[in-house]
Design a protein around this motif. Structure first.
Motif, PDB file in Angstrom:
ATOM      1  N   LEU A 104       0.764  -1.273  -0.090  1.00 38.30           N
ATOM      2  CA  LEU A 104      -0.116  -0.007  -0.016  1.00 38.30           C
ATOM      3  C   LEU A 104       0.731   1.371  -0.009  1.00 38.30           C
ATOM      4  O   LEU A 104       1.761   1.352   0.740  1.00 38.30           O
ATOM      5  CB  LEU A 104      -0.733  -0.032   1.203  1.00 38.30           C
ATOM      6  CG  LEU A 104      -1.958  -0.950   1.227  1.00 38.30           C
ATOM      7  CD1 LEU A 104      -2.697  -1.007   2.738  1.00 38.30           C
ATOM      8  CD2 LEU A 104      -3.070  -1.048   0.034  1.00 38.30           C
ATOM      9  N   TYR A 155      -9.065   4.851  -2.733  1.00 35.60           N
ATOM     10  CA  TYR A 155      -8.164   4.264  -1.743  1.00 35.60           C
ATOM     11  C   TYR A 155      -7.543   3.209  -2.216  1.00 35.60           C
ATOM     12  O   TYR A 155      -8.039   2.462  -3.343  1.00 35.60           O
ATOM     13  CB  TYR A 155      -9.076   3.614  -0.478  1.00 35.60           C
ATOM     14  CG  TYR A 155      -9.619   4.338   0.449  1.00 35.60           C
ATOM     15  CD1 TYR A 155      -9.164   4.489   1.803  1.00 35.60           C
ATOM     16  CD2 TYR A 155     -10.853   4.951   0.144  1.00 35.60           C
ATOM     17  CE1 TYR A 155      -9.621   5.506   2.834  1.00 35.60           C
ATOM     18  CE2 TYR A 155     -11.519   5.785   1.110  1.00 35.60           C
ATOM     19  CZ  TYR A 155     -10.846   6.088   2.224  1.00 35.60           C
ATOM     20  OH  TYR A 155     -11.452   6.794   3.286  1.00 35.60           O
ATOM     21  N   TRP A 156      -6.231   2.840  -1.921  1.00 30.50           N
ATOM     22  CA  TRP A 156      -5.449   1.656  -2.118  1.00 30.50           C
ATOM     23  C   TRP A 156      -6.080   0.670  -1.074  1.00 30.50           C
ATOM     24  O   TRP A 156      -6.027   1.000   0.201  1.00 30.50           O
ATOM     25  CB  TRP A 156      -4.038   1.619  -2.189  1.00 30.50           C
ATOM     26  CG  TRP A 156      -3.644   2.108  -3.553  1.00 30.50           C
ATOM     27  CD1 TRP A 156      -3.602   3.380  -3.952  1.00 30.50           C
ATOM     28  CD2 TRP A 156      -2.970   1.191  -4.450  1.00 30.50           C
ATOM     29  NE1 TRP A 156      -3.052   3.448  -5.344  1.00 30.50           N
ATOM     30  CE2 TRP A 156      -2.971   2.016  -5.715  1.00 30.50           C
ATOM     31  CE3 TRP A 156      -2.891   0.106  -4.656  1.00 30.50           C
ATOM     32  CZ2 TRP A 156      -2.305   1.687  -6.804  1.00 30.50           C
ATOM     33  CZ3 TRP A 156      -2.544  -0.380  -5.925  1.00 30.50           C
ATOM     34  CH2 TRP A 156      -2.144   0.367  -6.884  1.00 30.50           C
ATOM     35  N   THR A 199      -3.166  -6.137  -3.571  1.00 24.58           N
ATOM     36  CA  THR A 199      -3.465  -4.786  -3.378  1.00 24.58           C
ATOM     37  C   THR A 199      -4.273  -4.228  -4.705  1.00 24.58           C
ATOM     38  O   THR A 199      -3.584  -4.600  -5.900  1.00 24.58           O
ATOM     39  CB  THR A 199      -2.449  -3.724  -2.839  1.00 24.58           C
ATOM     40  OG1 THR A 199      -1.494  -3.454  -4.052  1.00 24.58           O
ATOM     41  CG2 THR A 199      -1.792  -4.064  -1.670  1.00 24.58           C
ATOM     42  N   ARG A 200      -5.233  -3.378  -4.647  1.00 27.15           N
ATOM     43  CA  ARG A 200      -5.831  -2.555  -5.810  1.00 27.15           C
ATOM     44  C   ARG A 200      -6.422  -1.326  -5.342  1.00 27.15           C
ATOM     45  O   ARG A 200      -6.762  -0.960  -4.119  1.00 27.15           O
ATOM     46  CB  ARG A 200      -6.968  -3.448  -6.178  1.00 27.15           C
ATOM     47  CG  ARG A 200      -6.680  -4.557  -7.117  1.00 27.15           C
ATOM     48  CD  ARG A 200      -7.973  -5.079  -7.947  1.00 27.15           C
ATOM     49  NE  ARG A 200      -7.744  -6.312  -8.536  1.00 27.15           N
ATOM     50  CZ  ARG A 200      -7.392  -6.090  -9.698  1.00 27.15           C
ATOM     51  NH1 ARG A 200      -6.775  -5.096 -10.335  1.00 27.15           N
ATOM     52  NH2 ARG A 200      -6.998  -7.164 -10.304  1.00 27.15           N
ATOM     53  N   PRO A 201      -6.282  -0.487  -6.510  1.00 33.10           N
ATOM     54  CA  PRO A 201      -7.070   0.982  -6.047  1.00 33.10           C
ATOM     55  C   PRO A 201      -8.437   0.791  -6.161  1.00 33.10           C
ATOM     56  O   PRO A 201      -8.766  -0.015  -6.995  1.00 33.10           O
ATOM     57  CB  PRO A 201      -6.235   1.869  -7.123  1.00 33.10           C
ATOM     58  CG  PRO A 201      -5.891   0.761  -8.255  1.00 33.10           C
ATOM     59  CD  PRO A 201      -5.565  -0.266  -7.407  1.00 33.10           C
ATOM     60  N   CYS A 226     -13.221  -1.369  -7.928  1.00 31.08           N
ATOM     61  CA  CYS A 226     -11.793  -1.490  -7.899  1.00 31.08           C
ATOM     62  C   CYS A 226     -11.526  -1.277  -9.430  1.00 31.08           C
ATOM     63  O   CYS A 226     -12.095  -1.319 -10.344  1.00 31.08           O
ATOM     64  CB  CYS A 226     -11.432  -2.773  -7.753  1.00 31.08           C
ATOM     65  SG  CYS A 226     -11.960  -3.264  -5.986  1.00 31.08           S
ATOM     66  N   THR A 248      -5.951  -0.188   4.410  1.00 33.29           N
ATOM     67  CA  THR A 248      -6.627   0.900   3.236  1.00 33.29           C
ATOM     68  C   THR A 248      -5.736   2.051   3.441  1.00 33.29           C
ATOM     69  O   THR A 248      -4.867   2.316   4.454  1.00 33.29           O
ATOM     70  CB  THR A 248      -7.974   1.320   3.689  1.00 33.29           C
ATOM     71  OG1 THR A 248      -8.065   2.076   5.202  1.00 33.29           O
ATOM     72  CG2 THR A 248      -8.915   0.044   3.615  1.00 33.29           C
ATOM     73  N   GLN A 255      -5.886   8.191  -0.706  1.00 31.99           N
ATOM     74  CA  GLN A 255      -5.135   8.697  -1.618  1.00 31.99           C
ATOM     75  C   GLN A 255      -5.744  10.125  -2.285  1.00 31.99           C
ATOM     76  O   GLN A 255      -5.084  10.974  -2.844  1.00 31.99           O
ATOM     77  CB  GLN A 255      -5.032   7.771  -2.893  1.00 31.99           C
ATOM     78  CG  GLN A 255      -4.044   6.720  -2.786  1.00 31.99           C
ATOM     79  CD  GLN A 255      -2.763   6.764  -2.033  1.00 31.99           C
ATOM     80  OE1 GLN A 255      -1.928   7.578  -2.683  1.00 31.99           O
ATOM     81  NE2 GLN A 255      -2.522   6.338  -0.790  1.00 31.99           N
TER      82      GLN A 255
END
Length: 125
Positions: free
Chosen positions: A5, A22-23, A36-38, A57, A104, A107
Motif C-alpha cells: 500500500l 483508496y488503495w 492490493t488494488r486501487p 476496484c 487501506t 489517496q
C-alpha cells in the motif's frame, strides 16, 4: 496482509465518502489475484443503517470486455498506469477496514468526468 500500500494522505473527514480513492489490501473483500488494488468509493456508510462501503476496484488490464470507465494514469492518486474502473469489480468493504492503515490507504478524490461516468455506470447517480 499485503505490504504494497502506498503511504496514506490525510482524509478530510475520516469517513469514506463518494469519490474517495483508496488503495485496498484485497483481504478486505476476499480473494483476488493481486494483493492490493486501487478503488473508488461509490457509496459511503450510512450511519446507524449500513456499515459497509461500496467501491469499484480499478484494473490496469489493457483489454476489458465488461462495462467499464477508462482512466488515465494519475500519480497524485498512486495510479502509475492507465486503467479501468470495471462494473464487475464492485465490492462491499466493511467500514472497519477503513480505520486500519494496514488494510487501506486514502489517496485523494477522483476527478470529473470519471466519477460521474462511474456513478452513472453503476446506477448510483
Amino acid at each position: 496482509m499485503a505490504s504494497g500500500l502506498p503511504p496514506a494522505q490525510p482524509h478530510p473527514t475520516g469517513t469514506p465518502g463518494v469519490g474517495d480513492v483508496y488503495w485496498l489490501d484485497t483481504v478486505c473483500y476476499g480473494g483476488n489475484k493481486k494483493p492490493t488494488r486501487p478503488a473508488v468509493v461509490i457509496r459511503g456508510p450510512i450511519p446507524g443503517l449500513l456499515d459497509d462501503v461500496i467501491v469499484i476496484c480499478r484494473t490496469s488490464k489493457q483489454e476489458y470486455s465488461h462495462t467499464h470507465v477508462r482512466h488515465p494514469a494519475d500519480l497524485a492518486l498512486g495510479l502509475d498506469r492507465p486503467g479501468a474502473f470495471a462494473k464487475s469489480y464492485r465490492r462491499h468493504v466493511d467500514l472497519g477496514f477503513f480505520t486500519q492503515p494496514q488494510f487501506t490507504s486514502y489517496q485523494g478524490q477522483l476527478g470529473e468526468p470519471y466519477l460521474d461516468q462511474i456513478l452513472r455506470m453503476t446506477g448510483m447517480a
